[in-house]
Design an enzyme around this catalytic site. Structure first.
Site, PDB file in Angstrom:
ATOM      1  N   ARG A 126       0.839  -1.197   0.000  1.00 62.53           N
ATOM      2  CA  ARG A 126       0.000   0.000   0.000  1.00 62.53           C
ATOM      3  C   ARG A 126       0.879   1.254   0.000  1.00 62.53           C
ATOM      4  O   ARG A 126       1.919   1.302   0.654  1.00 62.53           O
ATOM      5  CB  ARG A 126      -0.947  -0.007   1.201  1.00 62.53           C
ATOM      6  CG  ARG A 126      -1.901  -1.192   1.184  1.00 62.53           C
ATOM      7  CD  ARG A 126      -2.872  -1.184   2.332  1.00 62.53           C
ATOM      8  NE  ARG A 126      -3.809  -0.068   2.236  1.00 62.53           N
ATOM      9  CZ  ARG A 126      -4.783   0.154   3.111  1.00 62.53           C
ATOM     10  NH1 ARG A 126      -4.936  -0.655   4.151  1.00 62.53           N
ATOM     11  NH2 ARG A 126      -5.597   1.172   2.968  1.00 62.53           N
ATOM     12  N   GLU A 315     -14.505   4.714  -0.849  1.00 61.58           N
ATOM     13  CA  GLU A 315     -14.683   3.509  -0.035  1.00 61.58           C
ATOM     14  C   GLU A 315     -16.084   2.899  -0.194  1.00 61.58           C
ATOM     15  O   GLU A 315     -16.307   1.745   0.175  1.00 61.58           O
ATOM     16  CB  GLU A 315     -14.414   3.816   1.435  1.00 61.58           C
ATOM     17  CG  GLU A 315     -15.372   4.811   2.060  1.00 61.58           C
ATOM     18  CD  GLU A 315     -14.854   5.316   3.394  1.00 61.58           C
ATOM     19  OE1 GLU A 315     -15.657   5.412   4.324  1.00 61.58           O
ATOM     20  OE2 GLU A 315     -13.646   5.620   3.502  1.00 61.58           O
TER      21      GLU A 315
END
Length: 426
Positions: A126, A315
């Site tokens: 990430r 999200e």
């Protein structure tokens, strides 16, 4: 794919229109920001109604490793200020928690010992390099052996100078939030000038600024420049709102089944990106009514295709993509290229798994193109991503035989999700 060998969860199918009332747990994003600011405060803070999940526990564990302490108080948590003492090396376990990986390295720089940061294999993939570069420029001693990723070691020297820095936060708004949250404890505060593309998820930046003010800081913003002066923080009590992104699958369930779902304690005013669900559902022809008790969503029996720019609310993409598989026509989701660097490459995962069950979904440069088609059951792989578990649950409402892989990974944000989902269905 996660490779998890646990039995998959048979996502339950709705037998008819829903009529349910749901309470979701506290916001992960707010909980972990509140914990960081509480640890940087001059006195203890009682954080009320925080999320109890893997990510939240990882944050509390990180604060303990960095010289803080906390104790439960019923459903609340009392957080004590950091007292970074000693010279022995400490370790912070990151798991796959982006907020922990990005918000806590600066805190280690305030201490006087080396701290090793590492976690799951996924966290090593990430993005974090732009944040590490900015922290170095502000005076933090970081050894990552050139990786720009975990594992890395922060060598504390008793404080951080702070000052001015340029930051590319286009891969994650958490890079910016990380600097702003720690800035009150820097010797000179911080002035951050954003460069490159605008950060995704503007609501999360607003959330960070709001929490800083609640804890006594005085953040300022002028276009791409942010300034937070050095100051002492204090907040005796802070109450966490329900997590509106976690509420997303329950909210869209009403549209998928044509029923009614009431979500308790939905705030009238909030910085959470999940608040956009009200606008989305109305745009898709559903009824969403907010009153003092919460938000009531009533499905109208049809879902039109749509073109949605989800840059600020990325999200929500997994759940929204699952919803649009039941639309009356094609849809396009755009503005979410940054999702390739989340818990997994969410765009590739969604295109693969939704198509595997019969939908026609393909990746675009910055999102997904979804053409509804008859769906069928099968294994829905979740790639150790909590939002994909929620997307699989939405599909199962109307598609018998959806087997959601590794449902326990939803414990990142809602450990009781599968039970609450079954209860919603009666």
């Amino acid at each position: 794919m996660s490779g998890n060998t646990a039995s998959p969860w048979s996502a339950p199918t709705a037998s008819g229109a829903l009529d349910a009332t749901v309470r979701v747990p506290g916001s992960k994003s707010i909980t972990n920001r509140a914990y960081v600011l509480a640890a940087l405060s001059q006195g203890p803070t009682l954080v009320r109604a925080p999320l109890d999940s893997r990510d939240a526990r990882l944050m509390l564990g990180a604060l303990s490793a960095l010289g803080g302490s906390w104790e439960p108080s019923g459903a609340d948590v009392r957080v004590q200020p950091l007292r970074p003492e000693g010279s022995d090396e400490a370790s912070v376990v990151l798991g796959n928690a982006g907020t922990v990986a990005r918000f806590t390295p600066a805190l280690a720089g305030l201490g006087s010992r080396p701290v090793l940061f590492d976690g799951d294999e996924a966290i090593r993939r990430r993005p974090i390099a732009p944040l590490l570069r900015a922290l170095r420029e502000l005076g933090v001693d970081i050894d990552d052996e050139g990786r720009g990723a975990p594992p890395f070691t922060v060598r504390g020297h008793g404080g951080i100078a702070g000052g001015k820095v340029e930051l590319d936060s286009s891969a994650s708004s958490q890079f910016l939030s990380a600097l702003l949250l720690a800035a009150p404890s820097f010797d000179s505060g911080v002035t951050v000038r954003l460069v490159g593309d605008a950060p995704p998820s503007e609501p999360h930046i607003a959330m960070t600024l709001d929490l800083l003010r609640r804890f006594g800081a005085a953040p300022e913003r002028s276009g791409p420049e942010f300034h937070v002066p050095a100051t002492s923080l204090a907040c005796a009590e802070y109450t966490v709102e329900p997590d509106l992104s976690t509420a997303a699958p329950f909210a869209v369930a009403a549209a998928v089944t044509g029923g009614t779902v009431r979500i308790e304690s939905w705030p009238e005013h909030t910085t959470q990106p999940g608040a956009w669900l009200r606008e989305l559902l109305a745009e898709l022809g559903q009824r969403a009514e907010l009153d003092a008790s919460g938000l009531t969503i009533t499905g109208t029996g049809g879902i039109p295709g749509a073109r949605l720019d989800l840059h600020e609310v990325g999200e929500l993409t997994p759940v929204v993509a699952a919803l649009l598989c039941f639309a009356d026509g094609p849809s396009v989701i755009s503005g979410v290229s940054h999702l390739r660097g989340h818990e997994t490459d969410r765009l590739a995962a969604l295109a693969t798994e939704l198509s595997r069950l019969g939908a026609q979904v393909r990746e675009t440069e910055d999102g997904l193109a979804i053409t509804p088609a008859p769906l069928h059951g099968g294994v829905f792989h979740t790639y150790d991503d909590h939002r994909l578990v929620m997307a699989g649950a939405v599909l199962g409402l109307r598609v018998p035989g959806v087997a959601v892989e590794n449902p326990a990974t939803v414990g990142k944000t809602f450990p009781g999700f599968t039970g609450a989902w079954q209860a919603m269905l009666g």
